[in-house]
Design an enzyme around this catalytic site. Structure first.
Site, PDB file in Angstrom:
ATOM      1  N   LYS A 292       0.837  -1.216   0.000  1.00  0.00           N
ATOM      2  CA  LYS A 292       0.000   0.000   0.000  1.00  0.00           C
ATOM      3  C   LYS A 292       0.873   1.268   0.000  1.00  0.00           C
ATOM      4  O   LYS A 292       0.664   2.206  -0.775  1.00  0.00           O
ATOM      5  CB  LYS A 292      -0.913  -0.003   1.234  1.00  0.00           C
ATOM      6  CG  LYS A 292      -1.607   1.305   1.512  1.00  0.00           C
ATOM      7  CD  LYS A 292      -2.626   1.651   0.446  1.00  0.00           C
ATOM      8  CE  LYS A 292      -3.028   3.107   0.530  1.00  0.00           C
ATOM      9  NZ  LYS A 292      -4.076   3.477  -0.399  1.00  0.00           N
TER      10      LYS A 292
ATOM     11  N   CYS B 129      -2.821  11.140   1.352  1.00  0.00           N
ATOM     12  CA  CYS B 129      -2.202   9.868   0.962  1.00  0.00           C
ATOM     13  C   CYS B 129      -0.834  10.097   0.343  1.00  0.00           C
ATOM     14  O   CYS B 129       0.189   9.795   0.935  1.00  0.00           O
ATOM     15  CB  CYS B 129      -3.111   9.153  -0.024  1.00  0.00           C
ATOM     16  SG  CYS B 129      -4.801   9.064   0.570  1.00  0.00           S
TER      17      CYS B 129
HETATM   18  N1  SAJ Z   1      -1.052  15.342  -8.814  1.00  0.00           N
HETATM   19  C1  SAJ Z   1      -0.147  16.038  -9.625  1.00  0.00           C
HETATM   20  N2  SAJ Z   1       0.165  15.540 -10.855  1.00  0.00           N
HETATM   21  C2  SAJ Z   1      -0.384  14.384 -11.324  1.00  0.00           C
HETATM   22  C3  SAJ Z   1      -1.289  13.675 -10.517  1.00  0.00           C
HETATM   23  C4  SAJ Z   1      -1.598  14.186  -9.257  1.00  0.00           C
HETATM   24  O1  SAJ Z   1       0.383  17.088  -9.245  1.00  0.00           O
HETATM   25  O2  SAJ Z   1      -0.064  14.008 -12.467  1.00  0.00           O
HETATM   26  C5  SAJ Z   1      -1.424  15.870  -7.478  1.00  0.00           C
HETATM   27  C6  SAJ Z   1      -2.917  16.138  -7.298  1.00  0.00           C
HETATM   28  O3  SAJ Z   1      -3.278  17.392  -7.808  1.00  0.00           O
HETATM   29  C7  SAJ Z   1      -3.070  16.031  -5.789  1.00  0.00           C
HETATM   30  C8  SAJ Z   1      -2.048  14.970  -5.401  1.00  0.00           C
HETATM   31  O4  SAJ Z   1      -1.156  14.877  -6.518  1.00  0.00           O
HETATM   32  O5  SAJ Z   1      -2.739  17.233  -5.132  1.00  0.00           O
HETATM   33  C9  SAJ Z   1      -2.602  13.599  -5.079  1.00  0.00           C
HETATM   34  O6  SAJ Z   1      -3.696  13.305  -5.921  1.00  0.00           O
HETATM   35  P1  SAJ Z   1      -3.898  11.912  -6.663  1.00  0.00           P
HETATM   36  O7  SAJ Z   1      -5.094  12.056  -7.499  1.00  0.00           O
HETATM   37  O8  SAJ Z   1      -2.644  11.484  -7.314  1.00  0.00           O
HETATM   38  O9  SAJ Z   1      -4.101  10.853  -5.490  1.00  0.00           O
HETATM   39  P2  SAJ Z   1      -5.007  10.805  -4.141  1.00  0.00           P
HETATM   40  O10 SAJ Z   1      -4.146  11.248  -3.006  1.00  0.00           O
HETATM   41  O11 SAJ Z   1      -6.317  11.466  -4.314  1.00  0.00           O
HETATM   42  O12 SAJ Z   1      -5.279   9.215  -4.010  1.00  0.00           O
HETATM   43  C10 SAJ Z   1      -4.177   8.327  -3.924  1.00  0.00           C
HETATM   44  C11 SAJ Z   1      -4.366   7.188  -4.943  1.00  0.00           C
HETATM   45  N3  SAJ Z   1      -3.137   6.401  -5.031  1.00  0.00           N
HETATM   46  C12 SAJ Z   1      -2.557   6.132  -6.215  1.00  0.00           C
HETATM   47  O13 SAJ Z   1      -2.981   6.544  -7.265  1.00  0.00           O
HETATM   48  C13 SAJ Z   1      -1.339   5.269  -6.174  1.00  0.00           C
HETATM   49  C14 SAJ Z   1      -5.545   6.313  -4.517  1.00  0.00           C
HETATM   50  O14 SAJ Z   1      -5.661   5.185  -5.361  1.00  0.00           O
HETATM   51  C15 SAJ Z   1      -5.351   5.842  -3.058  1.00  0.00           C
HETATM   52  O15 SAJ Z   1      -6.453   5.049  -2.629  1.00  0.00           O
HETATM   53  C16 SAJ Z   1      -5.268   7.079  -2.184  1.00  0.00           C
HETATM   54  O16 SAJ Z   1      -4.115   7.826  -2.596  1.00  0.00           O
HETATM   55  C17 SAJ Z   1      -5.144   6.625  -0.731  1.00  0.00           C
HETATM   56  O17 SAJ Z   1      -6.167   6.653  -0.025  1.00  0.00           O
HETATM   57  O18 SAJ Z   1      -4.080   6.157  -0.332  1.00  0.00           O
END
Ligand code: SAJ
Length: 407
Positions: free
Chosen positions: A201, A255
Site C-alpha cells: 500500500k 495519501c
Molecule cells: N497530482 C499532480 N500531478 C499528477 C497527478 C496528481 O500534481 O499528475 C497531485 C494532485 O493534484 C493532488 C495529489 O497529486 O494534489 C494527489 O492526488 P492523486 O489524485 O494522485 O491521489 P489521491 O491522493 O487522491 O489518491 C491516492 C491514490 N493512489 C494512487 O494513485 C497510487 C488512490 O488510489 C489511493 O487510494 C489514495 O491515494 C489513498 O487513499 O491512499
C-alpha cells in the site's frame, strides 16, 4: 455483522457499499455530529455517486452509532498521520480504535485494519496491545490488514472495480474476510501476509509521489531554460515505455503527500529517492509563489491584494482540502509576512478555511487582476470567458485563453 470504525472518506463509502450489498453493517465514529448528520439522512462530504449509494445502504439497513458494537468483524478506517519531526507513522488512532474494540468484542472476532500503515506497524503497535489484554492472536482475535485503494473523485466506481489486497496470518481468515469484500468488489482480491500488504500500500502511493516529483522537477528545469514542459511530456509519452505524469502546484491530500514519508522515517539511510521526491513536491507551492511574484512584476501588479488563487481543495472536483497546495502556498506566503492572497473555491463556498476567501466567484473576480489556477475543477472550464482581460497563471495548462502564463 460488520462494525466499520471511522466514518471518514474511506470508512463511510466502505460501510455503505457493504450495506448495499447484503451485509449487516453498523458504522461507528466518535464524532457525535457526524453520526447525527448520517442518522438524519445526510452524507458528510461530496463525492460522485455517494448520495445514491447512501440511499441503497439505508434500504440495506445500515445504522450509525458512536458506540462500538459487539460483533465478529471490525473494519478500522481511522486516520494515520505522520509525525512531522521523525516522519514515522503515528498509529495512535489505530491503537485507540483497537483498544476500544478489545473492550467490547468477544473471542473469535476479526479485526481488519484498512488504514494505511507503514510496514511493521501492526507487529510493533497492534499485536502487543492485543496480547497485553489477554487475548491470543490467531485464536481469540484474528488480525487482518486490508488497505484501500480508492481515489477521491471516483470512489464509488473504484470501490466496485479495483483489485484489493488482504494481508493475514492465517489463510482461512483471509478467505473469510475476502468473502465480505467480494460481496461488492468485482476486482481480483489477493491474499498475502500482513507485512506485504502494509508495504505494498505504501509503495503504491510512493510510486505516484516519486513520479509526480519527476514531473514537477521537469517543470522547473524547463522554466529555467524557457522550454515548454507540456510539449516535452506530450512527446516523451508517445514513446511506448514512457508515461510521465503532469506537473502541478504541489501535492495534497492525505495519501500521496503523507504515506511516502513513512518509508523515509523508517529507512532514512535507504529511502533517498523518496526523500528527495517528497522535498520536491513539498517545495512546489513555493516555486509557484515565486512564479506569481515574477509574473506580477512583469505585469506591473504591485499589490498582492489584486491576485486571487482559484481552488483551495487538494485536487479537482472534491471538497477535501487536507494538505492542499493552495493552503501550503498561503502558509509559505505567511512566512514572508506578506498580506495573504485572495482565494476562492466553488466546492467551499460555505466553508471558510482561509483568510481572504470569497464565497462568490464573480465577487472574487471583481477584486482581482491576476488569477492563479491552483485546482482544475470542472467549474473553471465553464468560466473561461470571465477570465478574459486578466493575467492568468495556469498551473495545469488547461486554460484556452491567449497569453496565459504557466509554471
Ligand atoms: N497530482 C499532480 N500531478 C499528477 C497527478 C496528481 O500534481 O499528475 C497531485 C494532485 O493534484 C493532488 C495529489 O497529486 O494534489 C494527489 O492526488 P492523486 O489524485 O494522485 O491521489 P489521491 O491522493 O487522491 O489518491 C491516492 C491514490 N493512489 C494512487 O494513485 C497510487 C488512490 O488510489 C489511493 O487510494 C489514495 O491515494 C489513498 O487513499 O491512499
Amino acid at each position: 455483522m460488520v462494525n466499520v470504525i471511522g466514518l471518514g472518506y474511506i470508512g463511510l463509502p466502505t460501510a455503505l457499499m457493504m450495506a448495499s450489498h447484503g451485509v449487516e453493517v453498523v458504522g461507528t465514529d466518535y464524532n457525535k455530529n457526524l453520526v447525527e448528520t448520517l442518522n438524519a439522512g445526510h452524507t458528510t462530504f461530496k463525492e460522485d455517486g455517494l448520495d445514491a449509494l447512501f440511499q441503497e445502504a439505508l434500504k440495506g439497513g445500515v445504522r450509525f452509532s458512536t458506540e462500538y458494537q459487539k460483533t465478529d468483524m471490525y473494519i478500522l478506517s481511522v486516520p494515520t498521520p505522520y509525525d512531522k519531526f521523525s516522519k514515522k507513522v503515528d498509529a495512535c488512532f489505530v491503537v485507540d480504535a483497537v483498544k476500544s474494540v478489545l473492550k467490547v468484542c468477544e473471542k473469535g472476532t476479526t479485526v481488519v485494519i484498512e488504514s494505511t500503515v507503514s510496514p511493521g506497524t501492526i507487529d510493533r503497535y497492534v499485536r502487543p496491545i492485543i496480547e497485553e489484554s489477554g487475548f491470543i492472536i490467531g485464536e481469540d482475535i484474528h488480525l487482518v490488514h486490508a488497505p484501500e485503494r480508492i481515489i477521491p473523485g471516483n470512489m464509488v466506481n473504484e470501490l466496485l472495480h479495483n483489485n484489493r489486497t488482504i494481508g493475514c496470518d492465517n489463510k482461512e481468515i483471509g478467505e473469510k474476510v475476502k468473502q465480505y469484500y467480494a460481496s461488492f468488489c468485482r476486482g481480483e482480491i489477493v491474499v498475502t501476509d500482513i507485512r506485504s500488504a502494509e508495504m505494498s500500500k505504501v509503495v503504491e502511493n510512493t510510486f505516484r509521489a516519486v513520479n509526480i516529483a519527476f514531473a514537477n522537477e521537469l517543470s522547473r528545469i524547463c522554466r529555467h531554460d524557457n522550454m515548454d514542459v507540456y510539449e516535452i511530456i506530450r512527446i516523451c509519452n508517445m514513446h511506448p515505455r514512457v508515461n510521465i505524469l503532469q506537473p502541478g502546484p504541489g501535492v495534497g491530500g492525505h495519501c500521496i503527500s503523507v504515506d511516502p514519508w513513512f518509508l523515509v522515517g523508517d529507512y532514512p539511510q535507504l529511502a533517498k529517492v523518496i526523500d528527495e521526491s517528497m522535498k520536491t513536491n513539498d517545495s512546489q507551492p513555493t516555486f509557484v509563489l515565486n512564479r506569481i511574484y515574477e509574473i506580477m512584476k512583469e505585469n506591473g501588479i504591485t499589490d498582492n491584494r489584486r491576485v486571487g488563487l482559484y481552488g483551495l481543495t487538494y485536487k479537482e472536483n472534491v471538497d477535501d482540502f487536507r494538505e492542499s497546495p493552495t493552503l501550503q502556498l498561503l502558509e509559505a506566503q505567511e512566512r514572508h509576512l506578506a498580506r495573504p492572497l485572495k482565494c476562492y473555491d466553488p466546492f467551499l463556498e460555505n466553508v471558510k478555511i482561509a483568510e481572504n476567501q470569497y464565497s462568490d466567484f464573480d465577487e472574487f473576480l471583481e477584486e482581482t487582476d491576476m488569477v492563479v489556477i491552483m485546482v482544475k475543477h470542472d467549474h473553471i472550464g465553464m468560466n473561461w470567458d470571465k477570465l478574459k482581460g486578466k493575467v492568468v497563471l495556469d498551473c495545469f495548462n488547461i486554460c484556452p485563453l491567449e497569453g496565459v502564463y504557466h509554471i
